[in-house]
Design a protein around this motif. Structure first.
Motif, mmCIF file in Angstrom:
data_model
loop_
_atom_site.group_PDB
_atom_site.id
_atom_site.type_symbol
_atom_site.label_atom_id
_atom_site.label_comp_id
_atom_site.label_asym_id
_atom_site.label_seq_id
_atom_site.Cartn_x
_atom_site.Cartn_y
_atom_site.Cartn_z
ATOM 1 N N ARG A 66 0.827 -1.192 0.000
ATOM 2 C CA ARG A 66 0.000 0.000 0.000
ATOM 3 C C ARG A 66 0.865 1.246 0.000
ATOM 4 N N VAL A 67 1.916 1.217 0.779
ATOM 5 C CA VAL A 67 2.784 2.399 0.867
ATOM 6 C C VAL A 67 3.425 2.699 -0.475
ATOM 7 N N GLU A 68 3.866 1.671 -1.171
ATOM 8 C CA GLU A 68 4.602 1.888 -2.407
ATOM 9 C C GLU A 68 3.691 2.194 -3.585
ATOM 10 N N GLY A 69 2.389 1.941 -3.449
ATOM 11 C CA GLY A 69 1.487 2.198 -4.558
ATOM 12 C C GLY A 69 0.455 3.243 -4.188
ATOM 13 N N ASP A 70 -0.837 2.863 -4.312
ATOM 14 C CA ASP A 70 -1.944 3.738 -3.981
ATOM 15 C C ASP A 70 -2.077 3.816 -2.474
ATOM 16 N N PHE A 71 -1.440 4.774 -1.867
ATOM 17 C CA PHE A 71 -1.442 4.805 -0.405
ATOM 18 C C PHE A 71 -2.175 6.030 0.103
ATOM 19 N N SER A 72 -2.933 5.840 1.175
ATOM 20 C CA SER A 72 -3.675 6.937 1.771
ATOM 21 C C SER A 72 -3.552 6.873 3.279
ATOM 22 N N CYS A 73 -3.196 7.983 3.896
ATOM 23 C CA CYS A 73 -3.146 8.027 5.352
ATOM 24 C C CYS A 73 -4.542 8.092 5.957
ATOM 25 N N ASP A 101 -11.641 12.193 1.524
ATOM 26 C CA ASP A 101 -12.410 10.999 1.923
ATOM 27 C C ASP A 101 -12.800 11.043 3.393
ATOM 28 N N THR A 102 -13.072 12.239 3.888
ATOM 29 C CA THR A 102 -13.439 12.368 5.300
ATOM 30 C C THR A 102 -14.746 11.666 5.624
ATOM 31 N N CYS A 103 -15.599 11.460 4.625
ATOM 32 C CA CYS A 103 -16.875 10.783 4.870
ATOM 33 C C CYS A 103 -16.661 9.384 5.451
ATOM 34 N N SER A 104 -15.629 8.696 4.990
ATOM 35 C CA SER A 104 -15.370 7.340 5.495
ATOM 36 C C SER A 104 -14.977 7.374 6.960
ATOM 37 N N ILE A 105 -14.217 8.409 7.365
ATOM 38 C CA ILE A 105 -13.798 8.526 8.762
ATOM 39 C C ILE A 105 -14.989 8.910 9.639
ATOM 40 N N PHE A 157 -14.064 21.557 19.046
ATOM 41 C CA PHE A 157 -13.922 20.104 19.083
ATOM 42 C C PHE A 157 -12.863 19.718 20.111
ATOM 43 N N SER A 158 -13.083 18.572 20.739
ATOM 44 C CA SER A 158 -12.089 18.106 21.707
ATOM 45 C C SER A 158 -10.810 17.660 21.001
ATOM 46 N N LEU A 159 -10.965 16.989 19.862
ATOM 47 C CA LEU A 159 -9.797 16.476 19.128
ATOM 48 C C LEU A 159 -9.962 16.723 17.636
ATOM 49 N N VAL A 160 -8.885 17.150 16.993
ATOM 50 C CA VAL A 160 -8.880 17.333 15.533
ATOM 51 C C VAL A 160 -7.869 16.359 14.935
ATOM 52 N N ILE A 161 -8.315 15.592 13.944
ATOM 53 C CA ILE A 161 -7.452 14.617 13.259
ATOM 54 C C ILE A 161 -7.325 15.037 11.799
ATOM 55 N N VAL A 162 -6.103 15.095 11.314
ATOM 56 C CA VAL A 162 -5.842 15.538 9.941
ATOM 57 C C VAL A 162 -5.088 14.445 9.190
ATOM 58 N N SER A 163 -5.506 14.161 7.951
ATOM 59 C CA SER A 163 -4.776 13.179 7.133
ATOM 60 C C SER A 163 -4.831 13.577 5.665
ATOM 61 N N ASP A 164 -3.710 13.430 4.983
ATOM 62 C CA ASP A 164 -3.617 13.643 3.529
ATOM 63 C C ASP A 164 -4.039 15.041 3.081
ATOM 64 N N ALA A 165 -4.045 16.003 3.972
ATOM 65 C CA ALA A 165 -4.457 17.355 3.596
ATOM 66 C C ALA A 165 -3.283 18.325 3.595
ATOM 67 N N LEU A 166 -2.460 18.266 4.633
ATOM 68 C CA LEU A 166 -1.341 19.204 4.747
ATOM 69 C C LEU A 166 -0.248 18.921 3.728
ATOM 70 N N ASP A 167 -0.204 17.678 3.225
ATOM 71 C CA ASP A 167 0.848 17.306 2.268
ATOM 72 C C ASP A 167 0.728 18.039 0.943
ATOM 73 N N CYS A 253 2.162 5.392 8.452
ATOM 74 C CA CYS A 253 2.262 6.835 8.215
ATOM 75 C C CYS A 253 2.998 7.462 9.394
ATOM 76 N N GLN A 254 3.509 8.658 9.203
ATOM 77 C CA GLN A 254 4.009 9.428 10.326
ATOM 78 C C GLN A 254 2.806 9.956 11.108
ATOM 79 N N ILE A 255 2.869 9.862 12.431
ATOM 80 C CA ILE A 255 1.772 10.343 13.270
ATOM 81 C C ILE A 255 2.345 11.293 14.314
ATOM 82 N N PHE A 256 1.814 12.516 14.336
ATOM 83 C CA PHE A 256 2.267 13.537 15.280
ATOM 84 C C PHE A 256 1.120 13.912 16.226
ATOM 85 N N HIS A 257 1.416 13.909 17.518
ATOM 86 C CA HIS A 257 0.430 14.282 18.541
ATOM 87 C C HIS A 257 0.831 15.624 19.105
#
Length: 262
Positions: A66-73, A101-105, A157-167, A253-257
């Protein structure tokens, strides 16, 4: 005069206590076959065990492909939800996810007990499925350009999660977007981003997102967070790592808290 009956050689051998040659060969041939069957059965159980845990050799191979091909965080966020719940506890009560693809989350999060979820989709949803369009209609998912201020009050919101947007953002727009993400969170910000050496950028990226993906190293991100006065959430990092170890979870993926702005 009585004739002497010829003696059966095999009978003589049997009576003398030695097994016939043919019987000996058959018993020897059976042993390896039983051993082979036993080893095969053990191998099957071992493979089932690895698949059940979702890790092991097969799990790692799938992750690499997945990482080497179609990969999504964003897919990585879905895998990490149970780990995030263990790490953040009550802070997972009111969650905002930002990214493609935030709908899936959001769909996944609202199925969790005592969890409310909203999403921001940075790109169009014209080709989205019916479930996603219903979430947009209900106001749980918004389509918004994250280069501009988010349509939420501070600490909404108590928690904000971000993926594939800042890149896909240049440093110019990151300087606007990252403080906004921290502004609308009260208990923390979690960022999922790809590893530079793993992702293969594709021509379709620029067509959909406006620019080619730019994946940065952990060193780059850490320097940038310091520059933006965003501190690492050490308590969350420790809890996340402990929960991940217990669940055999290995992030791809890299994960930063990060802590929210006070």
């Amino acid at each position: 005069m009585a004739t002497r009956r010829p003696v059966n050689p095999s009978r003589r051998t049997s009576e003398s206590g030695a097994a016939p040659l043919s019987s000996s060969l058959q018993s020897r041939s059976r042993s390896p076959s039983y051993l082979s069957i036993g080893l095969i059965i053990l191998g099957v159980f071992a493979v089932i065990g690895y698949l059940y845990r979702g890790q092991g050799t097969l799990g790692n191979l799938r992750a690499v492909s997945r990482v080497e091909g179609d990969f999504s965080c964003t897919q990585e966020v879905e895998r990490a939800i149970p780990i995030l719940k263990n790490a953040y506890g009550d802070s997972m009560h009111k969650v905002l996810h930002v990214g493609p693809d935030t709908c899936s989350i959001v769909s996944r999060l609202i199925r969790e007990e005592e969890t409310e979820a909203w999403g921001v989709e940075p790109y169009d949803v014209e080709d989205a499925d019916l479930t996603c369009k219903r979430l947009v209609h209900r106001g749980l998912v918004r389509v918004a350009d994250i280069k501009f201020p988010l349509p939420y009050r501070a600490k909404s919101f108590s928690l904000v999660i971000v993926s594939d947007a800042l890149d896909y953002l240049s440093p110019k727009y990151l300087n606007r977007t990252l403080p906004e993400l921290a502004r609308v969170s009260s208990d923390g910000l979690v960022i999922f981003t790809g590893y530079p050496r793993h992702h293969k950028a594709k021509a379709v990226d620029k067509g959909r997102y406006g620019r080619t993906i730019k994946l940065r190293s952990s060193t780059w991100w850490i320097r940038y967070f310091v520059q933006m006065s965003l501190e690492e959430n050490e308590a969350a990092v420790k809890k996340f790592e402990q929960a991940a170890e217990k669940s055999w979870y290995k992030p791809t993926c890299q994960i930063f808290h990060l802590k929210s702005y006070q």
